[in-house]
Write an enzyme that holds these catalytic residues in place. Structure first.
Site, PDB file in Angstrom:
ATOM      1  N   GLU A   1      -3.759   7.400  -3.794  1.00 15.79           N
ATOM      2  CA  GLU A   1      -3.669   6.141  -3.054  1.00 15.79           C
ATOM      3  C   GLU A   1      -3.460   5.008  -4.062  1.00 15.79           C
ATOM      4  OE1 GLU A   1      -7.322   4.993  -1.047  1.00 15.79           O
ATOM      5  OE2 GLU A   1      -6.190   4.632   0.792  1.00 15.79           O
TER       6      GLU A   1
ATOM      7  N   TYR B   1       0.850  -1.200   0.000  1.00 12.06           N
ATOM      8  CA  TYR B   1       0.000   0.000   0.000  1.00 12.06           C
ATOM      9  C   TYR B   1       0.880   1.242   0.000  1.00 12.06           C
ATOM     10  CZ  TYR B   1      -3.152   3.635   1.810  1.00 12.06           C
ATOM     11  OH  TYR B   1      -3.880   4.783   1.982  1.00 12.06           O
TER      12      TYR B   1
END
Lengths: 296, 401
Positions: free
Chosen positions: B207, B119
């Site tokens: 993101e 991530y």
């Protein structure tokens, strides 16, 4: 006393010749504020309303008039530059009213201001009012866009991210016959110059402030930080209200900074922090003043 | 302003961020052609991804009953059938609400074999007022869950705006993510590219979830941004004319688009009591007080500090288009603005729209006596509230929430 400004504070206005800046300069003058200079590049040598000298730069305006505070009314693309001009000139206080400044501009401004003598209030804020002694608080220092007449000289400090909720709290106090020492709108943007905590510390040190109303809203964690400090250090009663309990997550509620993101910055978390710190929580925004007065 | 995954990936790829091979399309035939080329180029699996501004696409269901807004296929014909089932249909996910979102575009891309999911995000850290790079070894999951249960698996790197992201910071994150050997420099390059995209587009958030380690056709490990979520900061759009065109009106509620034309800040909610307020803080507080007294707000609506008669009329029109609305609360603290001007605007708007719903008005501030007189003499049935609490109680009572 008061915090940040007194009735004697000499104020210059950056953007005095724009429609917005001009209108609120007139209102501040009518309130009795010592507006001593305006700054509009290219209009140096002219006068605002035939009496306030206009300068090309903040530095010149400070040198000629002894101004120690600035109100900024310039449009968003030029606001960061206007703030930095004040900082470079070494002015004590810059109050930036402008709404809509890009966050990345403010990130750079805040970084560049570290270690400078200047305090920044705002941006995207209603400004500061230290009420005066006269009728309808006339003769005080009004920097920004707050309605002057709702204030009354007294001993309650008010700090808020929202303009109209500040007016609401001030009006509740004044309607109950209770005056204010200074009212500070710190602004609704995610990056601002002065936090709730900064202002709370000033109120705590100000002998004329006997009680504090702190108004917050969803987004960020500035209210929690202030609450933590209040719990351990604040010697004065504090009451508060947090707006946005019904706001849907992930949506920006008008103010750039009013957003619950990633489960952070909820009204519930802030209210819990207030309670844990002994801050009186107003159940509704109608009871901000009453909640504080019950504690005093 | 949110943008689509395919738009985000174009901005990222232009700044050196590796993304899976593929293209965006708006027809099933084109999807089949893209898939054929990918399969001929060595990919063995093809991903078809619905482009909507909402998460949870993979587990979503179309209103047609077709399951999955993101799916993997082995042949071009399967891709054609899948794309035909998605395009022009409404996808409902846990983030869209029951109304769902219409799928107009698809990404068709190679689906490489994933070795590990990570991530990566860039956003503003409000505590430090600086950009922060946030990374985690737990990719493909809800990062809020990771933060809640295993915060030690999240790494942060604060960026000094004066010098920008330094290469050593990008390398440090790469190492913390468990990358080794050549992958460290790949990671550093990718992280630098994501940061540069964030900075140059004035993004609010980028993101990458998941950021994937994949095994290429040559057997070598590679780092690619398999997904991308991006939102741009509204206040900075004025200086990015090229990015303004990325706005997709189909993703926005029609009433919110209408409101934005009048510079009104309106957000639709699902309650029955509409509110019209000046100031964002007061508008939120008005919603809160409606709920406190047992009602449910139908919207957030800030008419701003200097609302005109035209804006007030437009605001009423917008509020009244919401079929759930059973009553209206107007809450105005006219600090500088003249309450009588607002009162005249309200009376005119009610007459113009022929509104019959209960209307409670709380006016306070400048020239309030004249304002109340204007409302009282308007011949309209307007209930006056003395305070926010009084007004909220009255509107909740009238709507019978």
């Amino acid at each position: 006393m008061s915090i940040l400004v007194t009735s004697q504070t000499r104020v210059l206005v950056q953007g005095i010749t724009g429609a917005f800046g001009a209108r609120h300069t007139q209102l501040s003058l009518a309130y009795g504020t010592q507006i001593v200079a305006g700054v509009t590049p290219g209009k140096g040598g002219q006068f605002f309303e035939e009496k306030i000298p206009i300068f090309d730069t903040v530095e010149q305006a400070m040198k000629e008039t002894g101004a120690t505070a600035s109100a900024i009314f310039v449009p968003p693309p030029f606001a960061a530059d206007a703030i930095m001009e004040g900082v470079a000139a070494g002015i004590d206080l810059v109050v930036c009213i402008t709404e809509g400044i890009p966050v990345s501009d403010m990130v750079r401004v805040k970084s560049a201001m570290a270690g400078s003598r200047t305090r920044l209030i705002g941006p995207n804020c209603p400004g500061i009012v230290t009420p005066g002694e006269g009728k309808d608080s006339h003769g005080g220092c009004r920097i920004g866009i707050s309605p002057g007449y709702i204030h009354k000289k007294g001993n309650i400090g008010v700090v808020s991210r929202s303009g109209t909720l500040t007016y609401e709290a001030v009006w509740q106090l004044t309607s109950l016959g209770v005056g204010q020492s200074t009212c500070v709108g710190i602004g609704g943007d995610p990056v601002n110059g002065t936090s709730h905590l900064d202002v709370i510390k000033m109120f705590n040190d100000d002998p004329e402030t006997h009680g504090i109303i702190m108004i917050g809203e969803i987004g960020g964690s500035a209210e929690e930080e202030a609450a933590e400090w209040i719990r351990a250090n604040c010697r004065k009663p504090v009451a508060g209200f947090i707006a946005g309990a019904t706001a849907p997550p992930g949506r920006r509620m008008g103010h750039a900074g009013a957003i619950v993101s990633g489960g952070k910055g909820t009204a519930a978390a802030k209210i819990e922090a207030f309670r844990a710190a002994g801050i009186g929580v107003a159940e509704t925004p109608s009871e901000m003043a009453a909640t504080l007065l019950k504690m005093m | 302003m949110n943008i689509h995954e395919y738009q985000a990936k174009e901005l990222l790829a232009a700044r050196g961020v590796a993304i899976p091979s593929g293209e965006v399309c708006d027809s099933a035939d084109r999807a089949r052609d893209i898939a054929s080329a990918l399969l001929a180029g060595g990919d063995t699996l093809v991903a078809v991804k619905s482009q909507i501004h909402a998460g949870g696409r993979g587990k979503g269901t179309f209103k047609s009953g077709y399951k999955g807004g993101v799916k993997l296929f082995k042949t071009a014909e399967e891709v054609h059938a899948g794309a035909a089932a998605m395009l022009g249909n409404v996808l409902v996910t846990k983030q869209t609400g029951a109304e769902g979102r219409l799928v107009n575009k698809l990404i068709v891309a190679g689906a490489p074999a994933i070795e590990k999911e990570l991530y990566l995000a860039v956003l503003l850290d409000r505590v430090t007022s600086r950009p922060v790079i946030m990374a985690s070894t737990e990719g493909g999951m809800d990062i809020e869950e990771v933060a809640a249960h295993t915060p030690e698996k999240i790494f942060k790197e604060s960026v000094d705006p004066a010098v920008g992201l330094m290469p050593y910071q990008a390398r440090r994150i790469s190492v913390q993510l468990g990358l080794r050997g050549d992958l460290i420099s790949q990671g550093a390059k990718l992280i630098a590219g994501v940061y540069r995209t964030w900075l140059e587009t004035d993004a609010a958030l980028i993101e990458i979830n998941p950021l994937c380690i994949i095994k290429g056709g040559d057997g070598k490990l590679k780092l690619v941004a398999l997904d991308a979520k991006m939102s741009l900061e509204d206040n900075a759009l004025f200086r990015h004319p090229d990015l303004q065109g990325l706005r997709d009106l189909a993703e926005e509620a029609p009433l919110e688009i209408e409101a934005s034309k009048f510079n009104l800040n309106y957000i639709k909610l699902d309650g029955s009591i509409a509110c019209l307020v000046n100031g964002a803080g007061l508008a939120m507080a008005t919603m809160d007080i409606i709920q406190y007294f047992g009602g449910r707000p139908a919207n957030f609506l800030d008419v701003g500090g200097g609302a005109s008669k035209e804006q007030v009329t437009a605001a009423f029109r917008i509020i009244l288009q919401d079929p759930n609305v059973k009553g209206i609360l107007v809450n105005i603290f006219g600090g500088i603005m003249d309450c009588n001007v607002i009162a005249t605007g309200i009376a005119a708007a009610v007459k113009e729209t022929g509104m019959k719903l209960p209307l409670v008005v709380r006016l306070e501030g400048n020239n309030v006596v004249a304002g109340k007189k204007t409302l009282a003499e308007s011949g309209l049935t307007i209930i006056s509230g003395d305070s926010m609490a009084d007004a909220a109680k009255k509107v909740v009572q009238d709507v019978g929430a």
